[in-house]
Design an enzyme around this catalytic site. Structure first.
Site, PDB file in Angstrom:
ATOM      1  N   PHE A  80       0.839  -1.202   0.000  1.00 38.45           N
ATOM      2  CA  PHE A  80       0.000   0.000   0.000  1.00 38.45           C
ATOM      3  C   PHE A  80       0.870   1.247   0.000  1.00 38.45           C
ATOM      4  O   PHE A  80       1.856   1.334   0.748  1.00 38.45           O
ATOM      5  CB  PHE A  80      -0.879   0.049   1.256  1.00 38.45           C
ATOM      6  CG  PHE A  80      -1.877  -1.065   1.376  1.00 38.45           C
ATOM      7  CD1 PHE A  80      -3.180  -0.889   0.926  1.00 38.45           C
ATOM      8  CD2 PHE A  80      -1.513  -2.276   1.940  1.00 38.45           C
ATOM      9  CE1 PHE A  80      -4.101  -1.910   1.047  1.00 38.45           C
ATOM     10  CE2 PHE A  80      -2.435  -3.296   2.065  1.00 38.45           C
ATOM     11  CZ  PHE A  80      -3.731  -3.122   1.608  1.00 38.45           C
ATOM     12  N   ASP A  81       0.506   2.204  -0.835  1.00 37.23           N
ATOM     13  CA  ASP A  81       1.063   3.536  -0.666  1.00 37.23           C
ATOM     14  C   ASP A  81       0.397   4.139   0.571  1.00 37.23           C
ATOM     15  O   ASP A  81      -0.702   3.736   0.957  1.00 37.23           O
ATOM     16  CB  ASP A  81       0.761   4.391  -1.901  1.00 37.23           C
ATOM     17  CG  ASP A  81       1.246   5.814  -1.732  1.00 37.23           C
ATOM     18  OD1 ASP A  81       2.419   5.995  -1.391  1.00 37.23           O
ATOM     19  OD2 ASP A  81       0.431   6.738  -1.921  1.00 37.23           O
ATOM     20  N   LYS A  82       1.061   5.093   1.210  1.00 36.26           N
ATOM     21  CA  LYS A  82       0.501   5.670   2.428  1.00 36.26           C
ATOM     22  C   LYS A  82      -0.485   6.786   2.135  1.00 36.26           C
ATOM     23  O   LYS A  82      -1.685   6.667   2.411  1.00 36.26           O
ATOM     24  CB  LYS A  82       1.621   6.194   3.339  1.00 36.26           C
ATOM     25  CG  LYS A  82       1.096   6.834   4.643  1.00 36.26           C
ATOM     26  CD  LYS A  82       2.216   7.347   5.512  1.00 36.26           C
ATOM     27  CE  LYS A  82       2.774   8.658   5.002  1.00 36.26           C
ATOM     28  NZ  LYS A  82       1.840   9.789   5.199  1.00 36.26           N
ATOM     29  N   THR A  83       0.011   7.871   1.532  1.00 31.99           N
ATOM     30  CA  THR A  83      -0.797   9.074   1.385  1.00 31.99           C
ATOM     31  C   THR A  83      -1.946   8.864   0.409  1.00 31.99           C
ATOM     32  O   THR A  83      -1.736   8.499  -0.749  1.00 31.99           O
ATOM     33  CB  THR A  83       0.063  10.250   0.914  1.00 31.99           C
ATOM     34  OG1 THR A  83       1.149  10.415   1.823  1.00 31.99           O
ATOM     35  CG2 THR A  83      -0.750  11.525   0.849  1.00 31.99           C
ATOM     36  N   VAL A 127      -1.322  -1.000  -4.245  1.00 37.27           N
ATOM     37  CA  VAL A 127      -2.484  -0.117  -4.159  1.00 37.27           C
ATOM     38  C   VAL A 127      -2.001   1.311  -3.998  1.00 37.27           C
ATOM     39  O   VAL A 127      -1.232   1.619  -3.081  1.00 37.27           O
ATOM     40  CB  VAL A 127      -3.395  -0.494  -2.967  1.00 37.27           C
ATOM     41  CG1 VAL A 127      -4.673   0.343  -2.991  1.00 37.27           C
ATOM     42  CG2 VAL A 127      -3.725  -1.976  -2.990  1.00 37.27           C
TER      43      VAL A 127
END
Length: 829
Positions: free
Chosen positions: A517-520, A719
């Site tokens: 997963f990307d964070k932002t 994602v």
């Protein structure tokens, strides 16, 4: 594995000074990371020759249309050398017929790729220098296929048609429902009607032969011949087409078996074979039509007309005539005719038809109409609306930002139709299996004709056994097993607000064990807030924020938007000068010119590298303090002076923890958060949402390397938002973009697009994919199991009648098993 293809794609780089621009480099990274792409590199042959991207790829794994999407989404535009057609055609009868037509189209000179689905979707990639869209259409018409108009909600297919051929438009989407109708003199269900007439002739002939012994012998034969004519009409047509291509398909085997039965005088059994075979085809089409209509229902979402405010009055105009900038009036409970933003009124919009969100979303007018017009893609979700969604109780006015053919709904319809024609790994396997299996069955049948040399039986019995084996071994169910499940799965996902681009990502998503997963904007709300402002000695907070807001107002990055928004609130009425010459330093920050001086805004690590002077001790200390508190830290420097540091904090999504737990329950054993933020900030968010692994301090190229490491261990999905994370998504087994309804780039770069900005849709699509994969495997086992049973059974004496009954029964079983996917329930809402 099929032969690899080499493709030299001439490109135009709009607004880009040369081919060494980062845009092209990002494109090459994306292409190289895609499964099926062997190599991708830039060719520059001279100043007078356009640069070319040379791509070596496996067409069985990645299609040219997918490569086209990636090229255009990155900013490069393919020139007019290559054309792309996406047609709905009338006349495809079943998967075997689709494969026959596909082979014929591929044989045309200038055709690079062609895929045809059993539901009538034809996708063709071709070279305009060798063949035109008109000639391809003519070839389809010669094969009794009628390309349908598909416009309405989808409008023209401008962004996919680069050959300049008007015939290549995707046309009236509202008429798509005709695509599954294979037509004939008695209408769309001619084959089914013919099969019933065949059954009637068979029944009368059987009664006359068995119970009316006084009638002449030719009378029952007359009825059986009638049964042959009606039952074998489409089979003969199919066999002739296959023989012309030097192919032996299932229809040919059935025809040989029926002809053999007639030669032996077993007219009744031959007629029974053709009756059951044609009836199975007719029912198969009827069932597949249900899955097709689930997709076609999307096309009916957008209204045909819109109420437009023009010249001081409101008039109704067709949606195709709407122009960007028009203001449409939407009354309570009406469907919205176009994508745009609210200028007046408030209401709760039901966005389920496009995004799959179950609860209506409150909408309000934009604060600054001129800014919304200048940057429509940056309009917040609270003011952005989409065609096909349903207005609530309040009257609203919407300014149109996209033409009808470019709306999110139109793009979804178009991409879902393309997904139908793109084959999954299992489907490619079954087709390769059939190409070997069918000739092997023919050889076996010929060998069985000589069984009389070994066992004592008349030739008629030997011939009958050989014909029964032909029927038993025909893998009809195998041909429809995968495409029926893929079509149903893609249709169900689209209805739930998720776009899956074909069978390959659908199957891969169903077998995943790891997700990155990307964070932002993915695990967090994507709306960070300024929490801390630390200024250098002799600098006021106003000085710092004026410089930061002036520069960050030019950027569309989420952190930039947060600094611009919150900075303006803190400055209140302070004048903000205009910055110029913004330059993005990807993964690190930005720089621009303000009042004649260069302003740098970025991560602390940006300073002291690549010719940028290092930070002062005071700023280094301030940055360390903010990072220790889990803040995302941005340093502002103007000229040679450090103005100060800004600390930001993004809020974790409230639904993130529940969504991640649902993924664990589905069997996703490893979840990793990758972020460009400092490790401390990444760990703080990971702890809040319940992820054990957090990898911070990653530049875009580091994210690509991280995905490659994960992929070396197992299949992995990435994602993200589809823009900043595109290279990492490209290198994942499956790239998943969130909030794609408002982002063209996300729609085009992702393998799977969650139309809503809602993480809860991820467990839904993973669960659906797992269920689809299970049904595909069930269908393959059923189809192969029936063949494995019938083959020895017919050799040992099972007759043609029982064999064809079981054979066609298995075909219907796998189709109706696949249709269960349309009723798949979203358990995670």
């Amino acid at each position: 594995m099929t032969d690899k293809l080499r493709l030299d794609i001439p490109i135009v780089l709009p607004g880009i000074p040369d081919a060494s621009d980062a845009c092209v480099e990002r494109l090459l990274v994306e292409l190289k990371g895609r499964e099926g792409v062997v190599a991708a590199h830039l060719k520059i042959e001279g100043a007078d020759v356009s640069p070319q991207i040379c791509v070596h790829y496996d067409p069985a794994t990645i299609s040219l249309s997918r490569i086209r999407e990636l090229v255009t989404s990155t900013g490069a535009v393919i020139t007019s050398r290559f054309g792309h057609l996406l047609w709905q055609v009338k006349g495809i009868r079943h998967p075997r017929h689709a494969r026959t037509i596909e082979g014929e189209i591929k044989s045309l000179p200038g055709v690079i790729e062609a895929e045809v689905s059993s539901t009538g979707v034809v996708r063709v990639e071709f070279n305009n220098d060798q063949i035109s869209a008109a000639k391809i259409e003519q070839a389809l018409v010669q094969r009794a296929l009628a390309p349908l108009d598909v416009g309405g909600a989808a409008d023209t297919h401008r962004d996919h048609q680069h050959g300049g051929n008007d015939q290549a438009h995707a046309h009236e989407q509202g008429k798509e429902h005709e695509a599954h109708e294979h037509g004939g003199i008695l209408g769309p269900n001619t084959e089914l009607i013919f099969s019933l007439i065949c059954g009637a002739f068979l029944g009368v002939g059987f009664v006359v032969e068995k119970f009316l012994g006084a009638v002449p012998a030719w009378v029952p034969i007359f009825f059986f011949v009638g049964a042959y004519l009606f039952g074998g009409f489409y089979t003969v047509r199919e066999a002739i087409e296959n023989l012309r291509l030097r192919k032996f398909e299932i229809d040919t085997l059935m025809l040989v078996a029926a002809a053999g039965a007639a030669a032996l005088g077993a007219w009744a059994e031959g007629a029974l074979l053709l009756f059951l075979f044609s009836l199975g085809h007719g029912l198969e089409h009827y069932a597949m039509g249900r899955a097709k209509r689930a997709i076609e229902a999307l096309a009916a979402l957008a209204p045909a007309t819109a109420s437009v405010r023009r010249g001081g009055e409101i008039r109704d105009v067709p949606v195709e005539e709407l122009q960007v900038g028009d203001v449409v009036v939407v009354r309570p409970n009406e469907r919205l005719p176009a994508d745009g933003f609210l200028t007046q009124g408030t209401s709760a919009i039901n966005q389920a038809p496009v995004t799959g969100e179950s609860i209506p979303v409150d909408k309000e007018p934009v604060d600054d109409i001129s800014e919304a017009r200048r940057r429509p893609d940056a309009v917040g979700a609270a003011s952005r609306v989409f065609a096909g969604t349903i207005n609530g109780a309040g009257a609203i006015e919407v300014e149109v930002t996209r033409l009808s053919g470019d709306s999110a709904l139109a793009k979804v319809i178009r991409m879902v139709n393309e997904a139908e024609a793109q084959k999954s790994p299992t489907q490619r396997f079954t087709e390769r299996f059939e190409r070997i299996f069918v000739p092997a069955v023919l050889v076996l049948a010929v060998l069985l004709l000589f069984a009389g040399l070994i066992i004592d039986e008349p030739f008629s019995a030997t011939f009958y056994r050989a014909m029964a084996v032909l029927v038993a071994a025909s893998p009809c169910a195998l041909a429809i097993a995968t495409p029926s499940a893929v079509l149903s799965g893609v249709a169900r996902a689209a209805r739930g607000g998720v776009l899956i681009k074909g069978g390959a990502p659908l199957e891969n998503l169903g077998s995943l064990k790891a997700i990155a997963f990307d964070k932002t904007g993915t695990l967090t709300e994507g709306r960070p807030r300024i929490t801390d402002v630390i200024v250098s000695e002799g600098v006021t907070e106003t000085d710092l924020l004026v410089a930061a807001v002036a520069v960050e107002s030019l950027s569309d990055h989420p952190l930039a938007a947060a600094i611009a928004r919150d900075g303006r609130e803190r400055l209140k009425d302070a004048a903000i000068p205009e910055a110029t010459q913004l330059q993005s330093l990807i993964g690190r920050g930005v720089k621009a010119v303000l009042n004649g001086e260069t302003v740098w805004i970025g991560k602390p690590d940006m300073f002291g590298a690549e010719g940028i002077p290092p930070l002062s001790e005071a700023m280094t200390s301030a940055a360390q303090r903010l990072r220790a508190e889990g803040r995302t830290t941005m340093i502002v420097r103007q000229g040679s002076r450090d103005l100060g540091a800004i600390g930001l904090m993004d809020t974790p999504r409230t639904s993130a923890r529940a969504a991640l737990q649902a993924l664990r329950d589905l069997g996703i054993s490893r979840m990793v958060m990758i972020s460009g933020d400092h490790q401390r900030a990444a760990e703080a968010v990971a702890k809040d949402v319940g992820i054990d692994e957090a990898w911070g301090d990653l530049m875009p190229e580091d994210k690509v390397d991280a995905i490659k490491r994960l992929r070396a261990e197992s299949k992995v999905a990435m994602v993200g938002d589809g823009v900043n994370d595109a290279p990492a998504m490209a290198n994942a087994t499956v790239g998943i973009a969130m909030g794609a309804a408002g982002s063209d780039v996300a729609l085009e770069t992702a393998d799977v697009a969650l139309m809503a900005d809602d993480l809860q849709h991820l467990p839904f699509v993973v669960g659906l994919s797992r269920h689809t994969r299970a049904i595909i495997l069930q269908n393959v086992y059923i189809s192969l199991g029936v063949v494995a049973f019938l083959l020895p059974a017919t050799i040992l004496g099972l007759g043609i009648g029982p064999a064809v009954a079981m054979h066609e029964g298995s075909t219907l079983i796998v189709v109706f098993n696949a249709l269960r996917l349309l009723a798949y329930r979203d358990k995670f809402k």
